[in-house]
Design an enzyme around this catalytic site. Structure first.
Site, PDB file in Angstrom:
ATOM      1  N   LYS A 110       0.882  -1.169   0.000  1.00  0.00           N
ATOM      2  CA  LYS A 110       0.000   0.000   0.000  1.00  0.00           C
ATOM      3  C   LYS A 110       0.916   1.214   0.000  1.00  0.00           C
ATOM      4  CE  LYS A 110      -4.513   1.103   0.883  1.00  0.00           C
ATOM      5  NZ  LYS A 110      -4.589   2.477   0.370  1.00  0.00           N
TER       6      LYS A 110
ATOM      7  N   CYS B  94      -2.903   9.344  -7.315  1.00  0.00           N
ATOM      8  CA  CYS B  94      -4.073   9.184  -6.447  1.00  0.00           C
ATOM      9  C   CYS B  94      -5.059  10.307  -6.742  1.00  0.00           C
ATOM     10  CB  CYS B  94      -3.670   9.205  -4.974  1.00  0.00           C
ATOM     11  SG  CYS B  94      -5.066   8.974  -3.848  1.00  0.00           S
TER      12      CYS B  94
ATOM     13  N   LYS C 224       3.540   5.492 -11.568  1.00  0.00           N
ATOM     14  CA  LYS C 224       2.121   5.135 -11.687  1.00  0.00           C
ATOM     15  C   LYS C 224       1.350   6.335 -12.213  1.00  0.00           C
ATOM     16  CE  LYS C 224      -1.620   2.717  -9.314  1.00  0.00           C
ATOM     17  NZ  LYS C 224      -2.030   2.010  -8.082  1.00  0.00           N
TER      18      LYS C 224
END
Length: 658
Positions: free
Chosen positions: A200, A297, A335
């Site tokens: 995570k 995110c 990412k």
């Protein structure tokens, strides 16, 4: 038996069935029994002079068996028998007095129901395996029953793949998501067979977060579906609440216990060189095989100058990648977020920043829905506030496939870790063909559990193995669809009688009569002349590797301008498979080109010459392969409404177009 007693059912002992009595209308009226008596020798016999007749409307038969055949009893010697004339067995193992003889069910006199008999068989199977492998073979076996799986050539298929010099046992791993909330969860995932896992996302202690609740909700993109099997999720969960020290210690411990598994540390910082350098070095020092830089995110973290705030700017992504490249020697992947105008520009910036690859993509920013009272879900606190969250799962698969293939085409050979709606081996292969090197899974695990990897790995092996066989018209593991109604084969009516009839109402009876007459007119083949040999397909080519699958579809994916509009198709409907629902007609009439007629009596749809080959009818048809498309054999004429103007000379038209 006990349940029957509780229901106050009447028991009539010592009766043996003789026959069922039936009325003229075919209904059961009664049943006759012989009186059963036991002789002085202990054997049971039927007294045919004593009959008992009971009225009955229904008869429920219960099958059981006993050990009555003397030849069988003699053959079982020296197995010890009990007073009831059945073998004495150990109820824990179903083993008899002879070590290599096991039995269960009725013959053992233990089971009282079919379910218990089946369990006896499973228990005996494990005990036989343990006796042969353990007692006789000296093989160390697990203490808990674990029956061995059968082996096929599919099991020998190699799923390993090398990315950035790192060998992965298979291409499936866990994304940085709720399934990797803790190291204990990652441990269980590795035990199940996942090849890699991302932690995570964690940060420096100065950027620690506290989540709100509720924060993970079911998707509504597949309608009012409840329970597991959701087509999507939406979450407003932030990065890990655990410290960097916790994660670094976890990585070290996991690498020690699972040396062949690959652990990728997912990290996030604000746009600060010192922060990225410190956290990246910390993650490398603890033994992580690679890093993933979370620059995407879509909720919460962007407001703190992290996540999305860093990933929507090509220059920012390039800078961060350069900082991390200077700080560590292990591979790292940026990412990416799909919430940008052109994800290829961001991927190219990561490439220029010397990243070893990218992850495509993170969740798509969205809102799942609003209640009739105007509140949203999830809603937080007494104020019932909400925010935009990250949509994940199958709903974003088209976006992820587009992004992966676009990046792979723009940056050939640049590794891509795909994520977004990977819920099966079939979908995993789609992403590999689109250019992905590895596959990250998140929402699918939320729908089920870590055991998914067994289906994924076996399924992908099967898909690769099938590519070596000569099996025409197969689609992956799906064989070609034959003409059928409710799964039962149907003859081609047009070939039998030249008629067009549906499969309902009075027309169905006409069909049955036509088919019956046709069968009578055809000579039945002799039984001996029928070839009953099962064809076993053998591999015709070598089994492809995962590496050979990566990017296989890319040459066929590109700009719209490269599509050939001279090769048109039209729809064709298989009347023998049609269930006459009219869906194709309604869709074409109200959303298409009015190219399907619908017979008001037979309800059979027919495609007209106005068909433009859009394939909407195929998309809405509920029967697989009932509607297909074939090359158009007549000239393709476009209905333009008002005829286009014909210029007197071509030069004037060219000047006007410019």
């Amino acid at each position: 038996m006990e349940l029957a007693k509780e229901e106050k059912c009447e028991f009539l002992p010592f009766l043996s069935p003789k026959r069922v009595l039936v009325r003229n209308d075919g209904r059961i009226s009664a049943m006759e029994f012989y009186r059963a008596e036991q002789t002085d020798d202990g054997e049971w016999t039927n007294d045919e002079d004593q009959l008992v007749r009971l009225k009955a409307d229904f008869v429920i038969s219960a099958f059981g068996s006993g050990l009555q055949d003397q030849d069988v009893i003699d053959a079982l010697a020296p197995v010890k028998m009990n007073g009831l004339g059945v073998p004495v067995v150990d109820q824990r193992t179903m083993q008899t007095s002879v070590p290599w003889v096991f039995c269960g069910g009725d013959i053992a006199g233990v089971a009282q129901t079919t379910v218990e008999s089946v369990n006896d068989g499973k228990t005996a199977a494990w005990s036989i395996h343990r006796y042969i492998q353990g007692t006789l073979g000296g093989v160390q076996l697990a203490s808990e029953p674990t029956l061995p799986k059968f082996f096929t050539p599919i099991d020998a298929v190699d799923l390993s793949v090398e990315v950035c010099g790192i060998r992965f046992e298979n291409p499936f791993g866990l994304a940085s998501a709720p399934p990797t909330t803790s190291s204990a969860m990652m441990r269980r995932a590795f035990e199940q067979g996942w090849a890699f896992a991302l932690t995570k996302t964690f940060s420096l202690d100065k950027d620690l977060v506290l989540n709100v609740s509720p924060r993970i909700i079911r998707g509504t993109t597949s309608g009012h579906s409840y329970g597991p099997g959701q087509g999507s999720f939406l979450n407003i969960e932030l990065i890990s609440e655990k410290t960097a020290a916790y994660w670094c210690q976890s990585v070290t411990e996991l690498k020690k216990d699972f040396p062949t598994k690959i652990i990728i540390a997912s990290i996030m910082c604000v746009y600060n060189r010192d922060d990225w350098t410190e956290l990246a070095k910390m993650a490398e020092a603890c033994g992580a095989d690679a890093l993933e830089l979370n620059l995407s995110c879509p909720h919460g973290m962007g407001e703190r100058g992290m996540g999305l705030a860093c990933g929507q700017s090509a220059s920012t992504v390039r800078d961060i990648c350069l900082w991390v490249r200077e700080a560590v020697k292990i591979p790292f992947f940026a990412k990416l977020t799909p919430n940008v105008t052109d994800i290829v520009d961001i991927a190219r910036a990561a490439f220029e920043g010397k990243a070893d690859g990218v992850t495509a993509t993170n969740t798509v920013s969205g809102m799942m829905g609003l209640s009739p009272d105007g509140t949203a879900w999830p809603r937080v606190g007494r104020e019932k506030r909400t925010t935009y969250g990250g949509v994940s799962g199958n709903a974003i698969r088209p976006v992820a496939l587009r992004d992966v293939s676009a990046i792979a085409n723009a940056l050939p050979g640049f590794p891509i870790l795909a994520t977004g709606g990977i819920d099966s081996a079939d979908v995993g292969l789609q992403f590999l063909n689109a250019g992905a090197s590895l596959l990250q899974v998140g929402s699918a695990v939320q729908n089920q559990d870590f055991t998914l990897i067994e289906d994924y790995a076996t399924g992908l092996k099967a898909l690769l193995y099938l590519q070596t066989l000569d099996v025409p018209r197969w689609s992956g593991q799906s064989p070609p669809v034959f003409s059928h109604q409710k799964g039962k084969p149907v003859p081609k009516l047009k070939e039998l009688d030249g008629k067009h009839l549906p499969h309902f109402g009075p027309y169905k009876k006409q069909l049955e009569e036509i088919v019956g007459k046709n069968k009578l007119s055809e000579a039945e083949p002799e039984v001996d002349s029928v070839d009953r040999k099962r064809v076993i397909n053998q591999p015709q080519t070598p089994i492809p590797t995962i590496q050979e699958m990566i990017g296989k579809s890319l040459p066929k994916i590109g700009a719209y301008g490269k599509l050939d509009n001279s090769q048109q198709v039209v729809a064709i409907i298989d009347e023998d498979m049609c269930i006459n629902c009219g869906k194709c007609y309604m869709a074409c009439n109200d959303s298409g080109y009015q190219a399907i007629t619908f017979d008001p009596e037979t309800h059979l749809p027919t495609v007209t010459q106005d068909c433009t080959g859009c394939a909407m009818c195929l998309a809405v048809c509920p029967i697989i392969d009932c509607i297909t498309v074939i090359p158009k054999s007549i000239p393709h004429r476009v209905k333009r409404g008002i005829p286009e103007y014909e210029f007197p000379n071509k030069n004037a038209a060219s000047i006007l177009a410019q």
